[in-house]
Design a protein around this motif. Sequence first.
Motif: not given
Length: 283
Positions: A155-159, A192-194
């Motif tokens: 979902n391209k979310l920060p963690y 790696e997914a930025g």
Amino acid sequence: MAFDWFKRKTQNITTSTEDKKDVPKGLWHQTPTGKIIEHEELKANNYVSPEDGFHVRIGSNEFFSILFDDNKYTELDANVESVDMLNFKDTKAYSDRLKEVKSKTKLTDSIRNAVGTVNGTEMVISCMDFAFIGGSLGSVMGEKIRRAVDYCIKNKLPYMIICQSGGARMQEATYSLMQLAKVQSKLAQLSEAGLVYIAYLCDPTFGGITASFAMTADIIMAEPGALIGFAGPRVIRETIGKDLPEGFQTSEFLQEKGFVDFIVKRTEIKQKVSQTVNLLTNA
């Protein structure tokens, strides 16, 4: 008259008996410095004593309510829970220990995953619960972090991981130690997914947690006065036979030595997290 004080209505004592309210037990908290604070006031101040700044230890419920907007979030992987895969027994069977702690804490393991918005920014937060066997790292914690990272990538979310732990769970032996490599490999995929990874270190953060993912975040934050390290100060002192520096293993000491980026009060953590995520995401 000798007992006129008993009839006073206008001096010092003016509250009628009917208006007085008994204070139930458990609604006051005393910090290690002796400061006493009413529970509701403590809660309103994000469980930080306003007089001495002491950060009372809290769990995932409290952290999620502090960080997520309007305390609205969706818990992820809630059905993943610890089991006794080795039939381990020390002073009691691990299966019995799990049964007791699950009943007492109403938790399924020492970490919970949730997704929601922090000042409008959607992100995933994993928070450890020290009340569950000292926030120890076992196979479930590693698996939940793996799933949280996969959710972030999808979902391209920060963690963010909120760490408070005594280290690896001995009752799971090698299974718990294997989680260190497992988690690090997933966090490498996140990088790696930025996508942004923030670690927030609370009191205490020790053992394998410190030796791995607590110290490999893009940004490492820590609560004031938190004890952070690998082995405890007593063990180190007895091993090297020397007195340790003043404040050794506190978050302030680690920041001075370059291991921690920011000391962040819990009253400021929500703003600092959203600000950091937005800065790194838009950099």
